[in-house]
Design a protein around this motif. Structure first.
Motif, short mmCIF file in Angstrom:
data_model
loop_
_atom_site.label_atom_id
_atom_site.label_comp_id
_atom_site.label_asym_id
_atom_site.label_seq_id
_atom_site.Cartn_x
_atom_site.Cartn_y
_atom_site.Cartn_z
N LYS A 206 2.34 7.29 4.68
CA LYS A 206 0.89 7.37 4.84
C LYS A 206 0.21 6.14 4.23
O LYS A 206 -0.70 5.56 4.82
CB LYS A 206 0.37 8.66 4.20
CG LYS A 206 -1.13 8.84 4.33
CD LYS A 206 -1.58 10.13 3.65
CE LYS A 206 -3.10 10.28 3.72
NZ LYS A 206 -3.55 11.52 3.05
N GLY A 207 0.67 5.76 3.04
CA GLY A 207 0.10 4.58 2.39
C GLY A 207 0.40 3.31 3.18
O GLY A 207 -0.46 2.43 3.31
N TRP B 257 4.72 7.71 1.03
CA TRP B 257 4.87 6.27 1.25
C TRP B 257 4.44 5.88 2.66
O TRP B 257 3.75 4.88 2.86
CB TRP B 257 6.32 5.85 1.03
CG TRP B 257 6.53 4.36 1.11
CD1 TRP B 257 6.50 3.48 0.09
CD2 TRP B 257 6.79 3.59 2.30
NE1 TRP B 257 6.70 2.19 0.53
CE2 TRP B 257 6.89 2.23 1.89
CE3 TRP B 257 6.94 3.90 3.64
CZ2 TRP B 257 7.14 1.20 2.80
CZ3 TRP B 257 7.19 2.87 4.55
CH2 TRP B 257 7.28 1.55 4.12
N LEU C 181 -5.25 6.45 -2.41
CA LEU C 181 -5.94 5.91 -1.25
C LEU C 181 -6.11 6.99 -0.19
O LEU C 181 -5.18 7.75 0.08
CB LEU C 181 -5.15 4.73 -0.68
CG LEU C 181 -5.20 3.44 -1.49
CD1 LEU C 181 -4.26 2.40 -0.89
CD2 LEU C 181 -6.61 2.88 -1.53
N GLN C 182 -7.30 7.05 0.40
CA GLN C 182 -7.58 8.02 1.44
C GLN C 182 -8.14 7.30 2.66
O GLN C 182 -8.71 6.22 2.55
CB GLN C 182 -8.61 9.05 0.94
CG GLN C 182 -8.21 9.77 -0.34
CD GLN C 182 -9.34 10.63 -0.87
OE1 GLN C 182 -10.25 10.99 -0.13
NE2 GLN C 182 -9.26 10.98 -2.15
N TRP C 183 -8.00 7.95 3.82
CA TRP C 183 -8.51 7.33 5.04
C TRP C 183 -10.03 7.22 5.01
O TRP C 183 -10.61 6.36 5.68
CB TRP C 183 -8.05 8.11 6.26
CG TRP C 183 -6.60 7.86 6.56
CD1 TRP C 183 -5.54 8.63 6.21
CD2 TRP C 183 -6.07 6.73 7.24
NE1 TRP C 183 -4.37 8.06 6.63
CE2 TRP C 183 -4.66 6.89 7.27
CE3 TRP C 183 -6.62 5.61 7.83
CZ2 TRP C 183 -3.81 5.96 7.87
CZ3 TRP C 183 -5.79 4.68 8.43
CH2 TRP C 183 -4.40 4.85 8.45
N PHE D 173 -1.82 3.15 6.21
CA PHE D 173 -3.17 2.77 5.79
C PHE D 173 -3.26 1.26 5.59
O PHE D 173 -4.21 0.61 6.04
CB PHE D 173 -3.54 3.50 4.50
CG PHE D 173 -4.91 3.14 3.97
CD1 PHE D 173 -6.02 3.88 4.33
CD2 PHE D 173 -5.08 2.06 3.11
CE1 PHE D 173 -7.29 3.56 3.86
CE2 PHE D 173 -6.32 1.72 2.63
CZ PHE D 173 -7.44 2.47 3.01
N GLY D 174 -2.26 0.69 4.93
CA GLY D 174 -2.26 -0.74 4.65
C GLY D 174 -2.21 -1.58 5.91
O GLY D 174 -2.94 -2.57 6.05
N GLN E 78 2.38 5.61 -3.81
CA GLN E 78 1.69 6.70 -3.15
C GLN E 78 2.61 7.92 -3.05
O GLN E 78 3.83 7.79 -2.96
CB GLN E 78 1.25 6.28 -1.75
CG GLN E 78 0.37 5.04 -1.71
CD GLN E 78 -0.93 5.24 -2.47
OE1 GLN E 78 -1.59 6.26 -2.34
NE2 GLN E 78 -1.30 4.26 -3.28
N TYR F 175 0.82 -1.21 0.00
CA TYR F 175 0.00 0.00 0.00
C TYR F 175 0.85 1.26 0.00
O TYR F 175 0.34 2.34 -0.32
CB TYR F 175 -0.93 0.00 1.21
CG TYR F 175 -2.06 -1.00 1.10
CD1 TYR F 175 -3.28 -0.64 0.54
CD2 TYR F 175 -1.89 -2.31 1.54
CE1 TYR F 175 -4.31 -1.56 0.42
CE2 TYR F 175 -2.91 -3.23 1.42
CZ TYR F 175 -4.12 -2.86 0.87
OH TYR F 175 -5.12 -3.78 0.75
N GLY F 176 2.10 1.14 0.37
CA GLY F 176 2.96 2.31 0.36
C GLY F 176 3.51 2.66 -1.01
O GLY F 176 3.67 3.84 -1.33
#
Length: 373
Positions: free
Chosen positions: A40-41, A38, A142-144, A44-45, A35, A31-32
């Motif tokens: 933040k992604g 990185w 990707l967003q929260w 999220f993952g 993005q 997920y990083g």
């Protein structure tokens, strides 16, 4: 089995396998990458994966709680990188009970998915779903705010995937339970296993042609799970009705707690016995296995007393115990032999070799060992 106990729910230990962090590392990198931020992604993952496994735990708990209602025994739930497993010492006996137990997991995942979807609709505009599926398709942006719809979608996907009619997925048990209402249990299992193995070959072929390593891995796990289930049911049917007193080794030799490890080594070399009950005046007080003996020799030397390395907590069996249930008990304990006792007195050993020989005999000619009525 290399796991850490997290908590206990309704008497069921919840454990996390030592390889579980691998899925979090994979999620961070998966997920990083791509993005703008990185870190933040990756965060999220990892967050999404941990919350998803809460859903996996609820899925396995649903299986377990229904099984308990039908008198089955659940040893533990273990979370692995690729999912969760409710490890049961016994299963519900009737087909309709197995059907309800198997459906409980996917239904729970579907309920969780629908509930999260409704919450998303109440909290966010419908446009969020359109943006979410666009981001899901591209892997970018990707967003929260996508966390809730992502969890809803994945739980629904988990419910659907588990209904594929192949062991070890729930759909394999659903198929067997439905077939078992119209044919013998063994025949129903054989058909369900064949269907699962066929689907595994199909998944593997699609993964091979598409270069999808994950799909190939899933195909391998499905094939192995179907084969293992078929083997277990074959053994269960072959040993059905047989008791410990029909096969256990009555000539097993015992040692005392004051005997030396060297004495046990001599006895091991003189025959085929590798595990020794420890008795005092005919009463069982301990057990020393081959592994215990080797560890003791390494740490204390051959002159150390057996009482220094023997086990004091271990399962035992009685002559009237069911052979298949004892086989499962032996496997769960990680032992190659269990002492046979009656009213505290040692009678002999039931070994893995005894079980293998019994299975081989009844597989060739069932009349050689007749079930006890």
């Amino acid at each position: 089995m290399g796991s850490i106990r997290l908590l206990t729910i309704r008497g069921i230990p919840i454990r996390i396998h030592f390889t579980f962090p691998l899925i979090l590392i994979w999620a961070a990198f998966q997920y990083g990458q791509g993005q703008a931020n990185w870190a933040k992604g990756a965060l999220f993952g990892v967050t999404f994966t941990l919350l998803l496994f809460v859903g996996v735990l609820l899925h396995e708990l649903a299986h377990s709680l229904i099984a308990l209602q039908f008198g089955a025994r659940v040893r533990e739930i273990v979370l692995f990188p690729l999912g969760g497993v409710a490890q049961m010492e016994s299963l519900p006996e009737r087909p309709w009970q197995e059907l309800l137990m198997a459906l409980a997991g996917p239904i729970t995942s579907a309920v969780v998915g629908v509930a999260l979807g409704i919450v998303t609709l109440l909290l966010f505009p419908l446009r969020l779903w359109v943006d979410f599926f666009h981001a899901l398709g591209t892997g970018l942006g990707l967003q929260w705010t996508f966390l809730l719809p992502y969890l809803a979608f994945t739980n629904l996907l988990l419910a659907g995937f588990n209904l594929i009619p192949a062991f070890p997925m729930d759909g394999g048990r659903v198929l067997r339970a439905l077939l078992a209402t119209a044919m013998p249990y063994g025949r129903a299992t054989a058909i369900a296993v064949a269907v699962g193995q066929g689907l595994a070959w199909l998944l593997g072929l699609v993964g091979l042609l598409g270069g999808d390593v994950v799909l190939i891995l899933v195909a391998f796990l499905v094939y192995a799970g179907a084969t293992q289930e078929g083997r277990m049911v074959q053994v269960k049917l072959a040993l059905a009705g047989l008791q410990v007193d029909q096969v256990f080794s009555r000539g097993a030799r015992a040692v005392s707690s004051t005997d030396t490890l060297g004495t046990a080594v001599d006895m091991m070399l003189e025959g085929f016995q590798a595990d020794f009950p420890v008795c005092e005046e005919g009463r069982l007080i301990g057990l020393v296995t081959r592994a215990d003996l080797l560890r003791g020799l390494k740490e204390y030397g051959p002159q150390a007393p057996i009482g220094q390395v023997m086990r004091r907590q271990f399962p035992t069996v009685t002559p009237q115990d069911d052979l298949f249930e004892v086989r499962e008990r032996m496997a769960n304990a990680g032992l190659e032999a269990l002492p046979v006792v009656e009213e505290g007195r040692f009678l002999g050993l039931l070994t893995q070799q005894d079980l293998n020989e019994a299975y081989a005999l009844v597989s060739v000619r069932p009349s050689l060992l007749r079930p006890r009525v």
